[in-house]
Write a protein that holds these residues in place. Structure first.
Motif, PDB file in Angstrom:
ATOM      1  N   GLU A 589       0.848  -1.198   0.000  1.00  0.00           N
ATOM      2  CA  GLU A 589       0.000   0.000   0.000  1.00  0.00           C
ATOM      3  C   GLU A 589       0.876   1.237   0.000  1.00  0.00           C
ATOM      4  N   THR A 590       0.435   2.225  -0.774  1.00  0.00           N
ATOM      5  CA  THR A 590       1.062   3.546  -0.787  1.00  0.00           C
ATOM      6  C   THR A 590      -0.060   4.571  -0.837  1.00  0.00           C
ATOM      7  N   GLY A 591      -0.155   5.405   0.179  1.00  0.00           N
ATOM      8  CA  GLY A 591      -1.282   6.321   0.271  1.00  0.00           C
ATOM      9  C   GLY A 591      -2.559   5.525   0.454  1.00  0.00           C
ATOM     10  N   THR A 592      -3.543   5.808  -0.375  1.00  0.00           N
ATOM     11  CA  THR A 592      -4.815   5.076  -0.303  1.00  0.00           C
ATOM     12  C   THR A 592      -4.914   4.020  -1.402  1.00  0.00           C
ATOM     13  N   SER A 593      -3.820   3.773  -2.118  1.00  0.00           N
ATOM     14  CA  SER A 593      -3.833   2.850  -3.257  1.00  0.00           C
ATOM     15  C   SER A 593      -3.118   1.549  -2.916  1.00  0.00           C
ATOM     16  N   SER A 594      -3.606   0.462  -3.510  1.00  0.00           N
ATOM     17  CA  SER A 594      -2.997  -0.856  -3.328  1.00  0.00           C
ATOM     18  C   SER A 594      -2.305  -1.286  -4.615  1.00  0.00           C
ATOM     19  N   PHE A 595      -1.167  -1.929  -4.456  1.00  0.00           N
ATOM     20  CA  PHE A 595      -0.409  -2.424  -5.601  1.00  0.00           C
ATOM     21  C   PHE A 595       0.024  -3.865  -5.318  1.00  0.00           C
ATOM     22  N   VAL A 596       0.370  -4.585  -6.393  1.00  0.00           N
ATOM     23  CA  VAL A 596       0.856  -5.956  -6.278  1.00  0.00           C
ATOM     24  C   VAL A 596       2.144  -6.066  -7.081  1.00  0.00           C
ATOM     25  N   VAL A 597       3.162  -6.713  -6.502  1.00  0.00           N
ATOM     26  CA  VAL A 597       4.394  -6.987  -7.221  1.00  0.00           C
ATOM     27  C   VAL A 597       4.634  -8.494  -7.166  1.00  0.00           C
ATOM     28  N   GLU A 598       5.063  -9.052  -8.287  1.00  0.00           N
ATOM     29  CA  GLU A 598       5.260 -10.500  -8.378  1.00  0.00           C
ATOM     30  C   GLU A 598       6.336 -10.959  -7.398  1.00  0.00           C
ATOM     31  N   PHE A 630      22.294   1.638  -4.242  1.00  0.00           N
ATOM     32  CA  PHE A 630      21.214   1.299  -5.173  1.00  0.00           C
ATOM     33  C   PHE A 630      20.275   2.497  -5.344  1.00  0.00           C
ATOM     34  N   PRO A 631      19.690   2.667  -6.540  1.00  0.00           N
ATOM     35  CA  PRO A 631      18.745   3.769  -6.749  1.00  0.00           C
ATOM     36  C   PRO A 631      17.432   3.517  -6.008  1.00  0.00           C
ATOM     37  N   VAL A 632      16.784   4.597  -5.598  1.00  0.00           N
ATOM     38  CA  VAL A 632      15.522   4.511  -4.866  1.00  0.00           C
ATOM     39  C   VAL A 632      14.404   5.123  -5.699  1.00  0.00           C
ATOM     40  N   LEU A 633      13.284   4.446  -5.760  1.00  0.00           N
ATOM     41  CA  LEU A 633      12.096   4.958  -6.438  1.00  0.00           C
ATOM     42  C   LEU A 633      10.967   5.039  -5.417  1.00  0.00           C
ATOM     43  N   ARG A 634      10.445   6.249  -5.219  1.00  0.00           N
ATOM     44  CA  ARG A 634       9.303   6.427  -4.322  1.00  0.00           C
ATOM     45  C   ARG A 634       8.027   6.221  -5.135  1.00  0.00           C
ATOM     46  N   LEU A 635       7.300   5.163  -4.818  1.00  0.00           N
ATOM     47  CA  LEU A 635       6.107   4.818  -5.602  1.00  0.00           C
ATOM     48  C   LEU A 635       5.074   5.947  -5.563  1.00  0.00           C
ATOM     49  N   GLY A 636       4.976   6.636  -4.424  1.00  0.00           N
ATOM     50  CA  GLY A 636       4.031   7.747  -4.313  1.00  0.00           C
ATOM     51  C   GLY A 636       4.369   8.885  -5.251  1.00  0.00           C
ATOM     52  N   ASP A 637       5.666   9.208  -5.382  1.00  0.00           N
ATOM     53  CA  ASP A 637       6.078  10.269  -6.303  1.00  0.00           C
ATOM     54  C   ASP A 637       5.905   9.836  -7.759  1.00  0.00           C
ATOM     55  N   TRP A 638       6.232   8.553  -8.032  1.00  0.00           N
ATOM     56  CA  TRP A 638       6.180   8.045  -9.425  1.00  0.00           C
ATOM     57  C   TRP A 638       4.773   8.188 -10.007  1.00  0.00           C
ATOM     58  N   TYR A 639       3.756   7.869  -9.195  1.00  0.00           N
ATOM     59  CA  TYR A 639       2.376   7.956  -9.681  1.00  0.00           C
ATOM     60  C   TYR A 639       1.621   9.176  -9.131  1.00  0.00           C
ATOM     61  N   GLU A 640       2.374  10.107  -8.486  1.00  0.00           N
ATOM     62  CA  GLU A 640       1.802  11.363  -7.994  1.00  0.00           C
ATOM     63  C   GLU A 640       0.578  11.110  -7.108  1.00  0.00           C
ATOM     64  N   LEU A 641       0.771  10.233  -6.134  1.00  0.00           N
ATOM     65  CA  LEU A 641      -0.320   9.895  -5.213  1.00  0.00           C
ATOM     66  C   LEU A 641      -0.388  10.912  -4.080  1.00  0.00           C
ATOM     67  N   GLU A 642      -1.539  10.952  -3.428  1.00  0.00           N
ATOM     68  CA  GLU A 642      -1.731  11.876  -2.307  1.00  0.00           C
ATOM     69  C   GLU A 642      -1.669  11.121  -0.982  1.00  0.00           C
ATOM     70  N   MET A 665      12.320   0.110  -4.053  1.00  0.00           N
ATOM     71  CA  MET A 665      11.038   0.805  -4.173  1.00  0.00           C
ATOM     72  C   MET A 665      10.498   1.119  -2.777  1.00  0.00           C
ATOM     73  N   PHE A 666      10.262   2.395  -2.505  1.00  0.00           N
ATOM     74  CA  PHE A 666       9.781   2.806  -1.187  1.00  0.00           C
ATOM     75  C   PHE A 666       8.253   2.847  -1.176  1.00  0.00           C
ATOM     76  N   VAL A 667       7.647   2.120  -0.192  1.00  0.00           N
ATOM     77  CA  VAL A 667       6.189   2.062  -0.072  1.00  0.00           C
ATOM     78  C   VAL A 667       5.801   2.328   1.378  1.00  0.00           C
ATOM     79  N   ASP A 668       4.499   2.563   1.606  1.00  0.00           N
ATOM     80  CA  ASP A 668       4.026   2.842   2.965  1.00  0.00           C
ATOM     81  C   ASP A 668       4.087   1.595   3.848  1.00  0.00           C
ATOM     82  N   LYS A 669       3.491   0.492   3.359  1.00  0.00           N
ATOM     83  CA  LYS A 669       3.468  -0.713   4.186  1.00  0.00           C
ATOM     84  C   LYS A 669       3.224  -1.955   3.340  1.00  0.00           C
ATOM     85  N   LEU A 670       3.534  -3.103   3.918  1.00  0.00           N
ATOM     86  CA  LEU A 670       3.279  -4.393   3.284  1.00  0.00           C
ATOM     87  C   LEU A 670       1.970  -4.951   3.830  1.00  0.00           C
TER      88      LEU A 670
END
Length: 713
Positions: A589-598, A630-642, A665-670
């Motif tokens: 989860e990042t913000g109010t959105s849910s994502f899945v990674v293989e 290693f490079p860091v990608l903030r999922l919230g910034d990538w998809y411009e989430l609130e 990849m930086f996310v809010d929680k698992l």
């Protein structure tokens, strides 16, 4: 009788069986295309294949297929009987493949509900000329005089008038089919049809094999019995009725004319109730009958047809793995498999709904028994998925064989000497995936042949081996399938690609050529309309249509990578998912959105501190893990989430490994691990980099499935 004769089921069987025969025929021919000649087993097998197709096509009244199959059968009949020398092998291979193409084309028309109206006369004329030529070669002409013609005549009536003479022989035949054989009555008719060419008289039981479907059960239970009068040896009969995917055993018994005339009662014991004899006399008669049976030289199984013994050494020997008995397989419509897969997907979603039901979160609720039952249900659900997935998985063998055929045809037309190698053709992929990659693969192989590999003269001038080589390989790795097409041609011309790109205004203004990596330059050929070819040919050069290749791969979550070394060759790597159906995933989860990674892409989860972070002036971020950066990608910034977590110490770092590259990849929680039913993103939503699909979670919400390859790019 014609009104009662329904060919619908027969047509399905005709198409299915002949497609299998043609696939095996093409594979066999291409395997031996580079040999000096066909070995004896292959000649016999091609003859039998054509004989079977001729017979079944005759039953279905496809006269053009019958005619061309019979003509190719004539050629191999002559090769089998006379063993001529100096047969032009490549020319023979082309003739066989030409006949295979014609029959396949006609069957494709039939499958689409069209008429089988192709004209085979030109191919038949070519085969006649070829047959005349090999009959005039060396000992072939002499041998041809002693060989009877392979004549095929349609009988004017089904029963042939018995005309016995001194050379006539009489046989009682019983054909036993595998119990799994469907429509055994039709298979029985095919046996009768095949025997008609040598029969002087033929009777069979049951009689109504075409008009009475219940005959099929009788045939499976008791066997199909035939009385045959013919001027043929037992070996010739066994050759016509051979053991195959449908026939398990054949009993052949030669008898006398008087016994033949007794009909099907011959050989059967007449039984009755003996009321006059004493018990002792009855027992004595029984013992005497048993002794007679023991002394009888003919015993069940004595006449089981065995493979023809080797009469001379093969010229080409290639061992094949022993195949499973085909009679144990059953063909199922793909649409039914897809429907079953969808239902299992819904079952997985329903299971998640049950397991994550809010009613289970009541404090103090004892869920011991529920959890035991839920664990058992989850196990069954997983086993069910594995079974259906294994049913959908098919080897790439047929797809690779099609490429083998393309290499053979194109290299002959271009006048290039090209060797084709297949590696890992037994790699299994979901059937739906294969349907999507067949066309892209064909396009890449054609480009390698036409534009990649130089002409024989150019290769010789460059000091390279005159024989070019194309290697098609496949392997499984981390839940993905890698298919590579490698050629030892001239490779891609970096400067020529860059020049063409500048002409078309594709490159960024002011950016020097040296700023582009080789990988970036080679990817330019996949852009729409881009080509370095100065002249369009029948087999277009690299770049023409490559955008379609990439689009087809992206549609199934795949990608294309290009590697090339000037003067040495190129490699096209297709990376495709193993399946499109159900995957193991990690829900985040990042913000109010849910994502899945293989799951297969996740290397580890790391809780980080701020002092582990490196912040660049341009906004890029890196993290130090065990001495590596290693490079860091903030999922919230990538998809411009609130409303997502910005403090790294409050969130979680997911370390992803993809194609040898690592990204954090930086996310809010698992949320947890879950089986995910993959659904495509609706077509009305614009394609977004880094997403490959979506799914429904147990609470009914929608989660987006991440494609980390989009982040790496």
């Amino acid at each position: 009788m014609a009104d009662e004769f329904n060919t619908d089921g027969m047509l399905d069987m005709y198409l299915f069986e002949n497609e299998q025969l043609l696939e095996q025929l093409q594979e066999m021919v291409l395997e031996q295309k580079d040999a000096e000649c066909f070995d004896e087993d292959s000649i016999n097998e091609i003859f039998r294949t054509m004989h079977t197709i001729k017979g079944s096509s005759g039953i279905m009244m496809f006269d053009n297929i019958t005619a061309i199959a019979h003509k190719l059968e004539d050629v191999f009949y002559f090769l089998r009987e006379s063993h001529p020398d100096n047969v032009p092998h490549l020319e023979l291979v082309e003739h066989v493949l030409e006949v295979e193409d014609f029959i396949s084309g006609e069957m494709a028309k039939i499958k689409e509900g069209q008429s089988s109206d192709g004209d085979p006369s030109e191919i038949i004329d070519d085969l006649n000329q070829f047959l005349d030529k090999i009959k005039g070669n060396g000992n072939g002409e002499k041998a041809a005089k002693d060989i009877p013609e392979n004549v095929h005549e349609e009988a004017k009536q089904f029963y042939i008038a018995p005309v016995a003479n001194a050379d006539s022989r009489f046989y009682k035949i019983t054909v036993h089919f595998f119990q799994e054989t469907e429509m055994s009555n039709v298979h029985a008719y095919k046996v009768v049809y095949a025997l008609k060419e040598i029969a002087e008289d033929i009777l069979y039981s049951p009689e109504e094999i075409l008009t009475d479907e219940s005959c099929a059960d009788v045939i499976l239970e008791k066997g199909f019995r035939i009385l045959l009068q013919a001027q043929a040896s037992e070996e010739e009969i066994r050759e016509i009725i051979g053991i195959g995917y449908d026939i398990e055993k054949v009993d052949v018994l030669e008898c006398k004319a008087e016994e033949f005339l007794k009909g099907f009662k011959f050989g059967e014991e007449e039984t009755g109730i003996d009321l006059d004899s004493s018990v002792e006399e009855i027992e004595a008669k029984a013992e005497n009958a048993l002794e007679v049976k023991k002394e009888n030289k003919i015993a069940p199984g004595d006449f089981v047809v065995k493979p023809k013994e080797q009469t001379k050494p093969k010229k080409v020997v290639k061992e094949k793995p022993k195949a499973d008995n085909k009679a144990t397989f059953i063909s199922v419509n793909v649409s039914k498999m897809d429907m079953l897969m969808d239902l299992i997907g819904e079952l997985v979603i329903s299971e998640s709904v049950v397991m994550q039901n809010p009613d289970l979160k009541v404090p103090g609720l004892d869920l011991t028994n529920f959890n035991k039952a839920a664990t058992q249900m989850a196990k069954i659900s997983t086993d069910l998925q594995n079974v259906i997935m294994s049913m959908r998985m098919v080897p790439l063998t047929n797809t690779f064989q099609k490429m083998n055929r393309i290499v053979f045809d194109v290299s002959r037309k271009l006048g290039k000497d090209i060797e084709f190698e297949m590696v890992g053709e037994n790699t299994e992929v979901d059937k739906n995936i294969i349907e999507h990659i067949s066309d892209p693969l064909m396009h890449i192989v054609r480009n390698a042949l036409d534009h990649g590999i130089e002409s024989n003269e150019e290769r010789k001038a460059a000091g390279k081996k005159e024989k070019g080589k194309v290697t098609l390989s496949a392997k499984n790795e981390a839940g993905k399938v890698w298919i590579s097409v490698t050629d030892n041609g001239k490779g891609l011309d970096r400067q020529k690609i860059l020049s063409k790109a500048r002409q078309q205004g594709i490159l960024e203004e002011g950016k020097p050529d040296s700023a582009y990596s080789d990988k970036e330059v080679y990817q330019l050929i996949t852009l729409p309309g881009f080509s370095t070819n100065d002249q369009v040919t029948e087999y277009s050069g690299r770049g023409v249509g490559m955008d379609v290749v990439v689009q087809n791969l992206q549609a199934i979550g795949g990608m294309l990578e290009i590697e090339s070394t000037p003067g040495e060759g190129s490699t096209m790597n297709l990376k495709i998912p193993l399946t499109l159906a159900i995957i193991d995933g990690i829900v985040i989860e990042t913000g109010t959105s849910s994502f899945v990674v293989e799951t297969g892409l996740v290397k580890e989860f790391v809780s980080v501190r701020e002092d582990m972070m490196i912040h660049e002036p341009n906004g890029d971020e890196f993290i130090m893990l065990r001495g590596e950066c290693f490079p860091v990608l903030r999922l919230g910034d990538w998809y411009e989430l609130e409303n997502y977590c910005k403090n790294v110490e409050d969130g979680m770092m997911v370390v992803l490994e993809l194609d040898g590259k690592t990204i954090c990849m930086f996310v809010d929680k698992l949320v947890g691990k879950q089986e995910i039913v993959v659904k495509p993103i609706p077509s009305y939503i614009k394609k977004i980099k880094g997403l490959s699909g979506c799914t429904q979670l147990g609470d009914g919400s929608i989660a987006l499935i991440l494609d980390p390859s989009g982040f790496v790019e």
